[in-house]
Scaffold this motif. Sequence first.
Motif, PDB file in Angstrom:
ATOM      1  N   LEU A 179     -15.538  -2.081   1.669  1.00  0.00           N
ATOM      2  CA  LEU A 179     -13.966  -2.229   1.724  1.00  0.00           C
ATOM      3  C   LEU A 179     -13.471  -3.695   1.563  1.00  0.00           C
ATOM      4  O   LEU A 179     -12.493  -3.797   1.063  1.00  0.00           O
ATOM      5  N   SER A 193      -7.454  -1.996  -2.641  1.00  0.00           N
ATOM      6  CA  SER A 193      -8.950  -1.538  -2.498  1.00  0.00           C
ATOM      7  C   SER A 193      -9.183  -0.408  -3.577  1.00  0.00           C
ATOM      8  O   SER A 193     -10.435  -0.049  -3.589  1.00  0.00           O
ATOM      9  N   SER A 194      -8.358  -0.065  -4.236  1.00  0.00           N
ATOM     10  CA  SER A 194      -8.349   0.931  -5.169  1.00  0.00           C
ATOM     11  C   SER A 194      -8.182   0.485  -6.626  1.00  0.00           C
ATOM     12  O   SER A 194      -7.172   0.030  -6.858  1.00  0.00           O
ATOM     13  N   ARG A 241       0.873  -1.060  -0.028  1.00  0.00           N
ATOM     14  CA  ARG A 241       0.034  -0.100   0.137  1.00  0.00           C
ATOM     15  C   ARG A 241       1.073   1.266  -0.081  1.00  0.00           C
ATOM     16  O   ARG A 241       0.510   2.245  -0.502  1.00  0.00           O
ATOM     17  N   ASP A 257      -2.580  -0.437  -3.830  1.00  0.00           N
ATOM     18  CA  ASP A 257      -3.576  -0.392  -2.728  1.00  0.00           C
ATOM     19  C   ASP A 257      -4.691  -1.226  -3.481  1.00  0.00           C
ATOM     20  O   ASP A 257      -5.500  -0.872  -4.343  1.00  0.00           O
ATOM     21  N   SER A 279     -14.612   1.810  -0.080  1.00  0.00           N
ATOM     22  CA  SER A 279     -13.325   2.026  -0.839  1.00  0.00           C
ATOM     23  C   SER A 279     -13.593   3.352  -1.382  1.00  0.00           C
ATOM     24  O   SER A 279     -14.647   4.030  -1.442  1.00  0.00           O
ATOM     25  N   LYS A 280     -12.285   3.950  -2.119  1.00  0.00           N
ATOM     26  CA  LYS A 280     -12.359   5.126  -2.842  1.00  0.00           C
ATOM     27  C   LYS A 280     -13.634   4.947  -3.934  1.00  0.00           C
ATOM     28  O   LYS A 280     -13.744   5.857  -4.458  1.00  0.00           O
ATOM     29  N   ASP A 281     -13.830   3.880  -4.379  1.00  0.00           N
ATOM     30  CA  ASP A 281     -14.693   3.429  -5.595  1.00  0.00           C
ATOM     31  C   ASP A 281     -16.085   3.234  -4.949  1.00  0.00           C
ATOM     32  O   ASP A 281     -16.750   2.989  -5.647  1.00  0.00           O
ATOM     33  N   ALA A 316     -14.192  -5.052  -1.823  1.00  0.00           N
ATOM     34  CA  ALA A 316     -13.424  -4.350  -2.693  1.00  0.00           C
ATOM     35  C   ALA A 316     -11.801  -4.774  -2.574  1.00  0.00           C
ATOM     36  O   ALA A 316     -11.285  -5.124  -3.566  1.00  0.00           O
ATOM     37  N   THR A 317     -11.402  -5.043  -1.705  1.00  0.00           N
ATOM     38  CA  THR A 317     -10.015  -5.429  -1.235  1.00  0.00           C
ATOM     39  C   THR A 317      -9.895  -6.875  -1.863  1.00  0.00           C
ATOM     40  O   THR A 317      -8.964  -7.370  -2.406  1.00  0.00           O
TER      41      THR A 317
END
Length: 201
Positions: free
Chosen positions: A136, A94-95, A65, A92, A130-132, A139-140
């Motif tokens: 989380l 998650s992004s 990360r 990262d 997440s950022k999206d 996403a990850t």
Amino acid sequence: MGIWGWPWGRRGLSGFGSASTAEDIAAGIDASHLTAIVTGATNGIGKETARVLALRGANVIIPARTLESGLKVKESLAEEVPSSKLHVMEMDLSSLDSVRTFAGSFNSSHKHLNVLINNAGIMACPFQLSKDGIELQFATNHLGHFLLTNLLLDKMKSTAKETGVQGRIVNLASTAHRRSDGKGFDLNKLNNESNRKKDVI
């Protein structure tokens, strides 16, 4: 039987079992012709996987990360395996943008990829997106690895074609699914915090 439903230490058909170490399994293997990516290599199982691959001579890429956390692990592993070929790259999981950036950078800077070990994961974290805008943990653990694998697949195919060495994609998972209530979760409500409260994500 253990608490998770299997006899502790029993060996399977491969000759290895839950008591076998990564060094046991990789004994006698020369991996000096292989390039491997290990996600989640900054600690735990991922770090040990990276260490043993490096010990057997593989060129190991450690996505982290932050570069700082990755470089600390690289330094630690290099002390144990002075001959190691370790490379840290920022990513990262998650992004989705970060995954795309990592894959693009890797594909342009490395000729081959033989092994992709999707090991990273988070669990039982507080609910957040997440950022999206995706829950989380999902996403990850799932989407990040799915996208990463797809973006690296052509590199793995071309590597196998050029070298004659069949590649491997290894996906690790937890046995925590055994503790589920069996109802699963509603994909239409994936980002709903109430799902986490019901412990179905």
